[in-house]
Design an enzyme around this catalytic site. Structure first.
Site, PDB file in Angstrom:
ATOM      1  N   HIS A 123     -12.795   2.756  -4.141  1.00  0.00           N
ATOM      2  CA  HIS A 123     -13.513   2.477  -2.889  1.00  0.00           C
ATOM      3  C   HIS A 123     -12.555   2.200  -1.724  1.00  0.00           C
ATOM      4  O   HIS A 123     -12.975   1.698  -0.688  1.00  0.00           O
ATOM      5  CB  HIS A 123     -14.497   1.306  -3.081  1.00  0.00           C
ATOM      6  CG  HIS A 123     -15.695   1.678  -3.912  1.00  0.00           C
ATOM      7  ND1 HIS A 123     -16.589   0.770  -4.421  1.00  0.00           N
ATOM      8  CD2 HIS A 123     -16.155   2.900  -4.310  1.00  0.00           C
ATOM      9  CE1 HIS A 123     -17.537   1.400  -5.106  1.00  0.00           C
ATOM     10  NE2 HIS A 123     -17.298   2.695  -5.060  1.00  0.00           N
ATOM     11  N   CYS A 135      -6.845  13.289  10.369  1.00  0.00           N
ATOM     12  CA  CYS A 135      -5.771  14.108  10.948  1.00  0.00           C
ATOM     13  C   CYS A 135      -4.422  13.753  10.342  1.00  0.00           C
ATOM     14  O   CYS A 135      -3.422  14.420  10.593  1.00  0.00           O
ATOM     15  CB  CYS A 135      -5.729  13.952  12.478  1.00  0.00           C
ATOM     16  SG  CYS A 135      -4.861  12.464  13.006  1.00  0.00           S
ATOM     17  N   THR A 192     -18.662  -6.106 -12.881  1.00  0.00           N
ATOM     18  CA  THR A 192     -19.402  -5.157 -12.043  1.00  0.00           C
ATOM     19  C   THR A 192     -20.845  -5.066 -12.505  1.00  0.00           C
ATOM     20  O   THR A 192     -21.138  -5.196 -13.691  1.00  0.00           O
ATOM     21  CB  THR A 192     -18.719  -3.764 -12.001  1.00  0.00           C
ATOM     22  OG1 THR A 192     -19.569  -2.859 -11.282  1.00  0.00           O
ATOM     23  CG2 THR A 192     -18.435  -3.203 -13.378  1.00  0.00           C
ATOM     24  N   PRO A 218     -20.611 -12.503 -17.223  1.00  0.00           N
ATOM     25  CA  PRO A 218     -21.448 -13.623 -17.675  1.00  0.00           C
ATOM     26  C   PRO A 218     -22.912 -13.227 -17.836  1.00  0.00           C
ATOM     27  O   PRO A 218     -23.652 -13.913 -18.521  1.00  0.00           O
ATOM     28  CB  PRO A 218     -21.311 -14.672 -16.567  1.00  0.00           C
ATOM     29  CG  PRO A 218     -20.320 -14.160 -15.598  1.00  0.00           C
ATOM     30  CD  PRO A 218     -19.986 -12.740 -15.917  1.00  0.00           C
TER      31      PRO A 218
HETATM   32  P1  OAD Z   1     -21.636  -6.824  -7.600  1.00  0.00           P
HETATM   33  O1  OAD Z   1     -21.690  -7.989  -6.677  1.00  0.00           O
HETATM   34  O2  OAD Z   1     -22.727  -5.835  -7.537  1.00  0.00           O
HETATM   35  O3  OAD Z   1     -21.572  -7.359  -9.097  1.00  0.00           O
HETATM   36  C1  OAD Z   1     -20.689  -8.379  -9.478  1.00  0.00           C
HETATM   37  C2  OAD Z   1     -20.819  -8.589 -10.984  1.00  0.00           C
HETATM   38  O4  OAD Z   1     -19.818  -9.520 -11.369  1.00  0.00           O
HETATM   39  C3  OAD Z   1     -22.170  -9.158 -11.452  1.00  0.00           C
HETATM   40  O5  OAD Z   1     -22.674  -8.379 -12.521  1.00  0.00           O
HETATM   41  C4  OAD Z   1     -21.809 -10.576 -11.923  1.00  0.00           C
HETATM   42  O6  OAD Z   1     -22.609 -10.985 -13.013  1.00  0.00           O
HETATM   43  C5  OAD Z   1     -20.363 -10.424 -12.322  1.00  0.00           C
HETATM   44  N1  OAD Z   1     -19.545 -11.647 -12.260  1.00  0.00           N
HETATM   45  C6  OAD Z   1     -19.671 -12.709 -11.432  1.00  0.00           C
HETATM   46  N2  OAD Z   1     -18.700 -13.618 -11.672  1.00  0.00           N
HETATM   47  C7  OAD Z   1     -17.926 -13.114 -12.676  1.00  0.00           C
HETATM   48  C8  OAD Z   1     -16.757 -13.571 -13.361  1.00  0.00           C
HETATM   49  N3  OAD Z   1     -16.178 -14.734 -13.071  1.00  0.00           N
HETATM   50  N4  OAD Z   1     -16.241 -12.769 -14.337  1.00  0.00           N
HETATM   51  C9  OAD Z   1     -16.808 -11.582 -14.641  1.00  0.00           C
HETATM   52  N5  OAD Z   1     -17.909 -11.116 -14.019  1.00  0.00           N
HETATM   53  C10 OAD Z   1     -18.457 -11.852 -13.046  1.00  0.00           C
HETATM   54  O7  OAD Z   1     -20.193  -6.142  -7.391  1.00  0.00           O
HETATM   55  P2  OAD Z   1     -19.720  -4.669  -7.788  1.00  0.00           P
HETATM   56  O8  OAD Z   1     -20.369  -4.206  -9.043  1.00  0.00           O
HETATM   57  O9  OAD Z   1     -18.244  -4.667  -7.724  1.00  0.00           O
HETATM   58  O10 OAD Z   1     -19.027  -0.985  -2.636  1.00  0.00           O
HETATM   59  O11 OAD Z   1     -20.287  -3.828  -6.576  1.00  0.00           O
HETATM   60  C11 OAD Z   1     -20.029  -2.458  -6.529  1.00  0.00           C
HETATM   61  C12 OAD Z   1     -19.867  -1.992  -5.116  1.00  0.00           C
HETATM   62  O12 OAD Z   1     -20.978  -2.442  -4.327  1.00  0.00           O
HETATM   63  C13 OAD Z   1     -18.663  -2.579  -4.383  1.00  0.00           C
HETATM   64  O13 OAD Z   1     -17.459  -1.892  -4.664  1.00  0.00           O
HETATM   65  C14 OAD Z   1     -19.060  -2.400  -2.964  1.00  0.00           C
HETATM   66  C15 OAD Z   1     -20.482  -2.882  -3.039  1.00  0.00           C
HETATM   67  O14 OAD Z   1     -21.342  -2.420  -2.065  1.00  0.00           O
HETATM   68  C16 OAD Z   1     -18.465  -0.564  -1.496  1.00  0.00           C
HETATM   69  O15 OAD Z   1     -17.978  -1.331  -0.711  1.00  0.00           O
HETATM   70  C17 OAD Z   1     -18.509   0.927  -1.321  1.00  0.00           C
END
Ligand code: OAD
Length: 251
Positions: A123, A135, A192, A218
């Site tokens: 990303h 460019c 994620t 979690p």
């Molecule tokens: P999310 O906010 O959608 O998900 C975060 C995940 O991390 C959730 O499933 C939580 O349960 C988990 N989580 C929270 N604390 C944690 C910990 N200490 N250890 C392990 N897991 C934990 O974030 P992403 O899946 O990264 O895109 O989101 C994907 C994309 O959506 C991002 O890259 C961004 C966003 O819009 C762009 O910017 C293009």
């Protein structure tokens, strides 16, 4: 997490030839960077991503997108990689002689800062700006660049070098991530929610191609049904324990 489960995953790391760690915002939660979708603290529960992080939003109001991302960049600069990032950098050292790639959806640059050397940022990154028309102009996002400016090369708008909603991923970076996923024999998914495509397809492709998939989160996610192992816990705790175990048995 039980000691037996940790040992079986450590054994899989020892036997694996190609390992992928696929990370999302949850990995940086322990650094104090909010995730996108977790309850009241989730960024997308506070602001509308269509306004602050989409290509249409940038076209409508470049200053608003720039300013919101600049605040996020300042937070990223103030904070630092956490024990989870550091454990993954230690894992790469322990796995010398194997392939270990990190594929991250995170834009904070913490994997590289912690010491991982094979990092694919699907990303993009919040630390760089580039010409919107490709460019060739790209530069570090300097602290005094408080507003959007025109490309010194072609005059097009300069924007943060990250993927906004409504945009395609960089073909070369995503292609490399796809290849790593298809050839991995062990694939970790950490922090994620698997809601954003096409990145969320990578673990599914890895699994279909024969990888063992380990989820670290979690909370359950759509991947939990597909994963071979689901570790219900935080990233720092799990990877800290895994790296320590591998280091101890290597000595
Ligand atoms: P999310 O906010 O959608 O998900 C975060 C995940 O991390 C959730 O499933 C939580 O349960 C988990 N989580 C929270 N604390 C944690 C910990 N200490 N250890 C392990 N897991 C934990 O974030 P992403 O899946 O990264 O895109 O989101 C994907 C994309 O959506 C991002 O890259 C961004 C966003 O819009 C762009 O910017 C293009």
């Amino acid at each position: 997490m039980q000691a037996e489960q940790l040992e079986s995953i450590a054994a899989m790391v020892r036997e694996a030839r190609e390992i992928v760690v696929f990370s999302g915002a949850g990995l940086s939660a322990d650094s104090g960077i909010p995730t996108f979708r977790d309850g009241a603290t989730g960024l997308w529960n506070k602001v509308d991503p269509d306004e602050v992080a989409s290509i249409e939003g940038f076209m409508r109001n470049p200053g608003r997108v720039w300013n919101w991302l600049l605040q996020l960049k300042k937070l990223v600069d103030e904070k630092a990689p956490n024990a989870g990032h550091e454990a993954l950098a230690r894992l790469e050292k322990t796995c010398r002689g194997k392939q270990l790639a990190v594929i991250t959806q995170n834009i904070d640059g913490y994997h590289t800062r912690a010491g991982n050397t094979q990092v694919l940022e699907v990303h993009g990154t919040i630390h760089r700006v580039r010409c919107h028309h490709h460019c060739g102009f790209a530069a570090a996002w300097q602290e005094d660049a408080l507003e959007p400016f025109s490309c010194p090369g072609c005059g097009a708008p300069v924007r943060p070098d990250l993927v906004l909603f409504g945009e395609m991923l960089d073909e070369a970076v995503f292609g490399a991530a796809e290849m790593r996923s298809l050839t991995a024999d062990l694939f970790f998914c950490v922090g994620t929610s698997f809601t954003v495509q096409p990145a969320a397809l990578l673990p599914v492709w890895a699994k279909r191609a024969g990888a063992t998939v380990v989820e670290v989160n979690p909370h359950p996610t759509p991947l939990s049904k597909v994963a071979d192992f689901s570790i219900r816990g935080g990233a720092s705790q799990f990877f800290g324990a895994l790296s320590t175990r591998l280091e101890a048995t290597q000595a």
